[in-house]
Write an enzyme that holds these catalytic residues in place. Sequence first.
Site, PDB file in Angstrom:
ATOM      1  N   SER A  19       0.888  -1.165   0.062  1.00 48.15           N
ATOM      2  CA  SER A  19      -0.131  -0.152  -0.151  1.00 48.15           C
ATOM      3  C   SER A  19       0.823   1.161  -0.159  1.00 48.15           C
ATOM      4  O   SER A  19       1.895   1.163   0.579  1.00 48.15           O
ATOM      5  CB  SER A  19      -0.971  -0.023   1.320  1.00 48.15           C
TER       6      SER A  19
ATOM      7  N   TYR B 287      -0.769  -1.205  10.641  1.00 44.63           N
ATOM      8  CA  TYR B 287      -1.142  -1.637   9.224  1.00 44.63           C
ATOM      9  C   TYR B 287       0.198  -1.194   8.250  1.00 44.63           C
ATOM     10  O   TYR B 287       0.516  -1.892   7.551  1.00 44.63           O
ATOM     11  CB  TYR B 287      -2.399  -1.456   8.897  1.00 44.63           C
TER      12      TYR B 287
END
Length: 273
Positions: free
Chosen positions: A152, A165
């Site tokens: 990401s 995360y």
Amino acid sequence: MTGTEGPVPAPDSILLTDRVAVVTGAGRGIGAATAVALARFGAHVAVFDKEHEGLADTVQQVVATGSSCICDIVDARDGDEVALFLRRARDRLGPIDVLVNNAGGTFRARFDDVSPKGEQALVRENFSTVTNCVRHGVPLMSDGGAVINVTSVEAYHAAPAFGVYAAMKAAVEQFTKTLAVEYGHRGIRVNCVAPDMIPTPGDAALAEGGTHLIEGTHPTPLRRMGAAQECAAVIVFLASDMASFINGASIPVDGGTVASGNWKTRLDGSFGL
């Protein structure tokens, strides 16, 4: 120092005819789009997800392309489950040529509100899912294969409310670089794609309590959101012979959000911070 001439690019260099690909988290979003795209370019596909929802639809779309497909409900956090599925994929379809580590997930919370149990859950969901598949998948891979890890853009910058995360996505990017060196002798290329501004079914819940879209501005320099199929297209490229000398790279698939940094494109076409 030695050099060799690489393959000459040709229209069929992008094809994956009769190669065997494994895609994790393939029940929806980028994973589902990737499985279907790989099949459309000729690969036989093995897919799994920890949830049954959407998986049957993915299989149906893969089979409709004429490619073979096997599937199962598998939790990528469980190394034993992963090992069994990957061996079955190899036995049914042949040596694995492409491994796409897409499974992952998160929840919105400031770090102060993340318990040790919640932290461990994020580590297992976003890092152990990758290490499990690499550990058990690479030994079953053909030399010259490709591993593509879905990270990401949160790996590149601060991520308030998603700290652990984002840290795990950064860890996967670093891990990718190491694997690219360690498996290079087998011709196995290991790369990342880092998506952003690509809505997936899980985004609605994450948006509750705040959003990172700024009113009065476009979401990306391209003035639009992306689609899961656009990330899948980059994965297909990285899996193909067109990317034969790309190794250890991380490619943002984000419409230019990383490149723009804090700059935003206003609706009138001007720019501002």
